[in-house]
Design an enzyme around this catalytic site. Structure first.
Site, PDB file in Angstrom:
ATOM      1  N   CYS A 131       0.820  -1.230   0.000  1.00  0.00           N
ATOM      2  CA  CYS A 131       0.000   0.000   0.000  1.00  0.00           C
ATOM      3  C   CYS A 131       0.852   1.278   0.000  1.00  0.00           C
ATOM      4  CB  CYS A 131      -0.950  -0.003   1.191  1.00  0.00           C
ATOM      5  SG  CYS A 131      -0.250  -0.705   2.694  1.00  0.00           S
ATOM      6  N   HIS A 244      -3.145   6.279   4.472  1.00  0.00           N
ATOM      7  CA  HIS A 244      -1.714   6.394   4.770  1.00  0.00           C
ATOM      8  C   HIS A 244      -1.226   7.768   4.279  1.00  0.00           C
ATOM      9  CE1 HIS A 244      -1.707   2.267   5.813  1.00  0.00           C
ATOM     10  NE2 HIS A 244      -0.940   1.749   4.877  1.00  0.00           N
ATOM     11  N   ASN A 317      -5.477   3.540   1.926  1.00  0.00           N
ATOM     12  CA  ASN A 317      -4.626   2.346   1.851  1.00  0.00           C
ATOM     13  C   ASN A 317      -5.389   1.084   1.482  1.00  0.00           C
ATOM     14  OD1 ASN A 317      -5.570   3.099   4.623  1.00  0.00           O
ATOM     15  ND2 ASN A 317      -4.893   1.019   5.090  1.00  0.00           N
TER      16      ASN A 317
HETATM   17  P1  NAP Z   1      -7.872  -9.217   7.729  1.00  0.00           P
HETATM   18  O1  NAP Z   1      -8.902  -8.136   7.851  1.00  0.00           O
HETATM   19  O2  NAP Z   1      -7.269  -9.770   8.938  1.00  0.00           O
HETATM   20  O3  NAP Z   1      -8.495 -10.416   6.852  1.00  0.00           O
HETATM   21  C1  NAP Z   1      -7.817 -11.607   6.646  1.00  0.00           C
HETATM   22  C2  NAP Z   1      -8.616 -12.484   5.675  1.00  0.00           C
HETATM   23  O4  NAP Z   1      -7.871 -13.671   5.415  1.00  0.00           O
HETATM   24  C3  NAP Z   1      -9.959 -12.919   6.221  1.00  0.00           C
HETATM   25  O5  NAP Z   1     -10.887 -13.027   5.171  1.00  0.00           O
HETATM   26  C4  NAP Z   1      -9.632 -14.307   6.776  1.00  0.00           C
HETATM   27  O6  NAP Z   1     -10.751 -15.171   6.854  1.00  0.00           O
HETATM   28  C5  NAP Z   1      -8.682 -14.789   5.722  1.00  0.00           C
HETATM   29  N1  NAP Z   1      -7.887 -15.908   6.213  1.00  0.00           N
HETATM   30  C6  NAP Z   1      -7.080 -15.931   7.305  1.00  0.00           C
HETATM   31  N2  NAP Z   1      -6.564 -17.160   7.477  1.00  0.00           N
HETATM   32  C7  NAP Z   1      -7.069 -17.937   6.490  1.00  0.00           C
HETATM   33  C8  NAP Z   1      -6.940 -19.311   6.136  1.00  0.00           C
HETATM   34  N3  NAP Z   1      -6.187 -20.139   6.848  1.00  0.00           N
HETATM   35  N4  NAP Z   1      -7.616 -19.768   5.056  1.00  0.00           N
HETATM   36  C9  NAP Z   1      -8.388 -18.936   4.347  1.00  0.00           C
HETATM   37  N5  NAP Z   1      -8.570 -17.626   4.627  1.00  0.00           N
HETATM   38  C10 NAP Z   1      -7.913 -17.144   5.685  1.00  0.00           C
HETATM   39  O7  NAP Z   1      -6.658  -8.713   6.854  1.00  0.00           O
HETATM   40  P2  NAP Z   1      -6.622  -7.713   5.583  1.00  0.00           P
HETATM   41  O8  NAP Z   1      -6.276  -6.362   6.048  1.00  0.00           O
HETATM   42  O9  NAP Z   1      -7.828  -7.889   4.757  1.00  0.00           O
HETATM   43  O10 NAP Z   1      -5.323  -8.223   4.854  1.00  0.00           O
HETATM   44  C11 NAP Z   1      -5.206  -9.496   4.320  1.00  0.00           C
HETATM   45  C12 NAP Z   1      -3.874  -9.641   3.623  1.00  0.00           C
HETATM   46  O11 NAP Z   1      -3.816  -8.744   2.513  1.00  0.00           O
HETATM   47  C13 NAP Z   1      -2.678  -9.265   4.510  1.00  0.00           C
HETATM   48  O12 NAP Z   1      -2.116 -10.413   5.063  1.00  0.00           O
HETATM   49  C14 NAP Z   1      -1.704  -8.588   3.590  1.00  0.00           C
HETATM   50  O13 NAP Z   1      -0.761  -9.537   3.136  1.00  0.00           O
HETATM   51  C15 NAP Z   1      -2.549  -8.164   2.427  1.00  0.00           C
HETATM   52  N6  NAP Z   1      -2.660  -6.707   2.424  1.00  0.00           N
HETATM   53  C16 NAP Z   1      -2.052  -6.061   1.429  1.00  0.00           C
HETATM   54  C17 NAP Z   1      -2.100  -4.709   1.371  1.00  0.00           C
HETATM   55  C18 NAP Z   1      -1.353  -4.026   0.319  1.00  0.00           C
HETATM   56  O14 NAP Z   1      -0.511  -3.257   0.659  1.00  0.00           O
HETATM   57  N7  NAP Z   1      -1.599  -4.233  -0.947  1.00  0.00           N
HETATM   58  C19 NAP Z   1      -2.788  -3.971   2.303  1.00  0.00           C
HETATM   59  C20 NAP Z   1      -3.413  -4.649   3.338  1.00  0.00           C
HETATM   60  C21 NAP Z   1      -3.337  -6.023   3.364  1.00  0.00           C
HETATM   61  P3  NAP Z   1     -11.535 -15.418   8.254  1.00  0.00           P
HETATM   62  O15 NAP Z   1     -12.438 -14.229   8.424  1.00  0.00           O
HETATM   63  O16 NAP Z   1     -12.281 -16.679   7.989  1.00  0.00           O
HETATM   64  O17 NAP Z   1     -10.511 -15.534   9.325  1.00  0.00           O
HETATM   65  N1  12T Z   2       2.170  -5.656   7.535  1.00  0.00           N
HETATM   66  O1  12T Z   2       0.941  -6.035   1.887  1.00  0.00           O
HETATM   67  O2  12T Z   2       0.559  -3.937   8.650  1.00  0.00           O
HETATM   68  O3  12T Z   2       2.873  -6.502   2.664  1.00  0.00           O
HETATM   69  O4  12T Z   2      -0.032  -2.250   7.390  1.00  0.00           O
HETATM   70  C1  12T Z   2       0.525  -4.393   4.012  1.00  0.00           C
HETATM   71  C2  12T Z   2       0.210  -3.734   5.164  1.00  0.00           C
HETATM   72  C3  12T Z   2       1.913  -5.883   5.194  1.00  0.00           C
HETATM   73  C4  12T Z   2       1.750  -6.046   2.792  1.00  0.00           C
HETATM   74  C5  12T Z   2       0.403  -3.405   7.562  1.00  0.00           C
HETATM   75  C6  12T Z   2       1.617  -5.230   6.372  1.00  0.00           C
HETATM   76  C7  12T Z   2       1.384  -5.438   4.039  1.00  0.00           C
HETATM   77  C8  12T Z   2       0.760  -4.145   6.340  1.00  0.00           C
END
Ligand code: NAP
Ligand code: 12T
Length: 338
Positions: A131, A244, A317
């Site tokens: 992000c 952000h 973000n």
């Molecule tokens: P979050 O709100 O904690 O959501 C996590 C998601 O992953 C939920 O849908 C969860 O399902 C699912 N999950 C967790 N463990 C799982 C498993 N074993 N099998 C299947 N699904 C599972 O987190 P988020 O903020 O959406 O972020 C998720 C991921 O996206 C992060 O780990 C990060 O790598 C990435 N991300 C990237 C950016 C970016 O910069 N592009 C920004 C933010 C996040 P349940 O509800 O069933 O637990």
């Molecule tokens: N730890 O996509 O915590 O690699 O804000 C994005 C956001 C990892 C990533 C955070 C993180 C990622 C966060």
């Protein structure tokens, strides 16, 4: 128009939720939407176009018949399941850090390096950058084209939503606990985040930088396709829910005046210039939240070096930093390649 079977992996998360909303808002041609999460979410539903869609458990056979998979369920899930999905013919657009630096995986911000998408054929995976990187390169690419960037010094002020749903809850609970004079719990972050700033995002590495900082360094070079650009970053978590902010100092090869930079940025795709200090106008996280653009302001000369500018860059973000960028990649993919 051709329609596609789309799966959202991590559908119940902060990014997954926004992914579903973005597919709907942007009228992505979805034939069938499959929502995948962990076994904990089976029995729940999420709304898409007024319909309640059942959440299914992510399994190895989840990707049969799926054309495009939007992944945001954590790095270890992407490491395991992206190749499984790709092997069954699903093109993966991955939001985690798992595949970003793989030389056979394009790392794409459509406004910056849309052409890189063509390499999706190598592994069937396209990576969405971090992000903090996305919003920075959206603003810096047009300036790089004009005056060639030598060095970037960036400090971030990152919202808790970047860490996911649990972190949004933690900030809210800590603020309420302090307000009500109750003991406060710290589970998600290493320290209290309410009324505090933490110079610590993701894990620490051998060089004493955090992983988040090194993502900004390495991803910026890959996306701008220039390993000569020097980048150093300090990434800081602040008690903001969405959006952000970044203080960015850039040294250029050629002179670029603040006025010339503003002129270029006013025409740049995905950018909105908000820069009128006399009227107290500059980008703010509370204004960027819920918006698609990357906002740039406080553009001024770095008077300590010959060809330097300082600026303040803000974006949502979860939107441009995650879901929107991923859906934009999918839009280019179907328009130009499928
Ligand atoms: P979050 O709100 O904690 O959501 C996590 C998601 O992953 C939920 O849908 C969860 O399902 C699912 N999950 C967790 N463990 C799982 C498993 N074993 N099998 C299947 N699904 C599972 O987190 P988020 O903020 O959406 O972020 C998720 C991921 O996206 C992060 O780990 C990060 O790598 C990435 N991300 C990237 C950016 C970016 O910069 N592009 C920004 C933010 C996040 P349940 O509800 O069933 O637990
Ligand atoms: N730890 O996509 O915590 O690699 O804000 C994005 C956001 C990892 C990533 C955070 C993180 C990622 C966060």
């Amino acid at each position: 128009m051709k329609e596609y079977n789309v799966a959202v992996v991590g559908a119940t998360g902060a990014v997954g939720n926004e992914m579903i909303a973005t597919l709907e808002h942007r009228k992505f041609p979805v034939k069938k939407l499959t929502l995948l999460a962990s076994s904990r979410s089976v029995g729940k539903t999420l709304e898409y176009k007024g319909m309640d869609i059942d959440i299914e458990e992510l399994k190895e056979d989840s990707f049969k018949g799926i054309d495009i998979g939007l992944f945001s369920a954590g790095g270890s899930i992407s490491e395991k399941f992206a190749p499984i999905a790709a092997a069954s013919g699903c093109i993966v657009i991955d939001n985690t850090s798992a595949w970003r630096m793989d030389p056979d995986v394009p790392l794409v911000v459509p406004e910056v390096n849309e052409h890189a998408i063509k390499d999706y054929t190598k592994k069937g995976i396209i990576a969405n950058p971090n992000c903090s990187t996305i919003q920075m390169v959206v603003a810096l690419k047009p300036l790089h084209d004009a005056a060639k960037i030598k060095r970037i010094v960036v400090s971030t002020y990152q919202a808790v939503s970047g860490t996911g749903k649990k972190a949004i809850d933690e900030l809210e609970k800590q603020v309420l606990a302090i307000y009500n004079n109750k003991p406060l719990e710290t589970k998600v972050y290493a320290h209290q985040i309410a009324f505090n700033c933490l110079p610590h995002i993701d894990a620490f590495l051998e060089n004493d930088y955090t992983k988040e900082e090194m993502k900004m360094v390495n991803e910026t070079k890959k996306i701008l396709e220039d390993n000569n650009i020097q980048v150093t970053a300090t990434t800081v978590r602040v008690p903001v829910f969405y959006g952000h902010s970044e203080s960015v100092n850039v040294e250029f090869e050629k002179d670029l005046s603040p006025d010339a930079a503003r002129k270029i940025l006013k025409k740049a795709p995905g950018v909105k210039v908000v820069d009128n200090p006399s009227k107290k106008l500059y980008p703010l996280a509370i204004h960027a939240a819920g918006k698609d653009e990357t906002f740039v302001g406080r553009i001024r000369r770095d008077e300590s070096i010959p060809h330097g500018l300082n600026m303040w860059i803000v974006a949502d973000n979860i939107r441009k930093g995650a879901a929107l960028n991923a859906v934009q990649i999918a839009e280019v993919l179907i328009k130009k390649y499928l």
